[in-house]
Design an enzyme around this catalytic site. Structure first.
Site, mmCIF file in Angstrom:
data_model
loop_
_atom_site.group_PDB
_atom_site.id
_atom_site.type_symbol
_atom_site.label_atom_id
_atom_site.label_comp_id
_atom_site.label_asym_id
_atom_site.label_seq_id
_atom_site.Cartn_x
_atom_site.Cartn_y
_atom_site.Cartn_z
ATOM 1 N N ASN A 126 -9.082 -0.628 3.124
ATOM 2 C CA ASN A 126 -8.970 -1.151 1.773
ATOM 3 C C ASN A 126 -7.938 -2.215 1.577
ATOM 4 O O ASN A 126 -7.319 -2.698 0.494
ATOM 5 C CB ASN A 126 -8.887 -0.037 0.835
ATOM 6 C CG ASN A 126 -7.695 0.740 1.091
ATOM 7 O OD1 ASN A 126 -7.000 0.612 2.138
ATOM 8 N ND2 ASN A 126 -7.391 1.779 0.057
ATOM 9 N N ASP A 149 0.913 -1.345 -0.123
ATOM 10 C CA ASP A 149 0.115 0.035 -0.042
ATOM 11 C C ASP A 149 0.976 1.238 0.044
ATOM 12 O O ASP A 149 2.160 1.157 0.279
ATOM 13 C CB ASP A 149 -0.782 0.043 1.350
ATOM 14 C CG ASP A 149 -1.662 1.217 1.544
ATOM 15 O OD1 ASP A 149 -2.207 1.768 0.762
ATOM 16 O OD2 ASP A 149 -1.436 1.818 2.582
#
Length: 249
Positions: free
Chosen positions: A200, A11
């Site tokens: 997420n 990420d």
């Protein structure tokens, strides 16, 4: 010595990037060491392509990339492999909710990114939409938005901070993105490490061979990770590469 983990999916915001939105020299050094050892390093971000690719270029990545929370999979930088789109009628409904509740929104399309400052209804039927999002620090309004979105159905609802909601087509997330990247590279999900800090990232952290939460990650992410590392400001990725990915020297 064969590596146990062959793909490192990172990420960006709150993970790869410090709070100053850059990559620390120490984190970059260890990422390059992992690449030299034969590890595929893949950016896996909620950001759109244009916002992600400069960081991939800084690291010298020529590997697949996951953008817009998995709605776009790139075989290599600038070479699109797969894209999932949101229905235009759904985008119209989600924009209507933003208007009704008076909250900041953004929408990523293939053609560009939009928010209330540059929103143009005429683009609704023209653009190809990949992600929609809301930001509000009002917990009550955010909860009401969540309830409305859930009744719409067919949506994957996550966040990239405690104050936002991010919406993709159902079943599209960073885990589905990493599975696609694994197919491209000929490796197994058990050979992957996924690192993140927000909801997420949760599906990817749960699906990966090693799921890593940053020290600054939301509590639900930390509780579902195999390992909690240091924060994004304290080179948490470097620690994971050193202790879990590269063979001990």
């Amino acid at each position: 010595m064969e590596l146990k983990y062959k793909l490192l999916a990172l990420d960006m915001d709150g993970t790869l990037l410090t709070d100053q939105h850059d990559i620390s020299p120490e984190t970059e050094r260890w990422i390059r060491k992992a690449m030299q050892a034969g590890v595929h390093v893949c950016l896996s971000t909620g950001r759109g392509f244009d916002e992600a690719v400069p960081f991939g270029e800084k690291l010298g990545l020529n590997t697949p990339m996951i953008t817009a929370n998995g709605s776009e999979i790139w075989r290599s930088p600038y070479e699109l492999y797969h894209r999932d789109l949101l229905d235009k009628a759904v985008i119209a409904r989600m924009h209507g909710l933003a208007q009704r509740y008076g909250v900041w929104f953004w929408a990523y399309s293939v053609e560009g990114s939009y928010n209330e400052k540059n929103w143009d209804p005429a683009l609704l039927d023209v653009n190809q939409w990949v992600k929609f999002g809301y930001h509000t620090e009002d917990d009550d309004i955010r909860h009401k938005l969540m309830m409305e979105l859930q009744t719409m159905g067919g949506l994957e609802i996550t966040n990239s901070s405690p104050y936002n909601l991010e919406i993709n087509p159902a079943g599209v997330n960073k885990a589905s993105g990493i599975r696609t990247v694994c197919e491209l590279l000929g490796i197994q999900m058990s050979e992957t490490v996924a690192v993140g800090d927000s909801l997420n990232d949760l599906a990817a952290i749960q699906a990966a061979g090693l799921g890593v939460a940053m020290g600054n990650a939301q509590l639900a992410v930390q509780e579902n990770a195999d390992v909690v590392t240091a924060s994004n400001n304290d080179d948490g990725i470097a620690w994971i590469i050193r202790d879990y990915i590269l063979p001990k020297e």
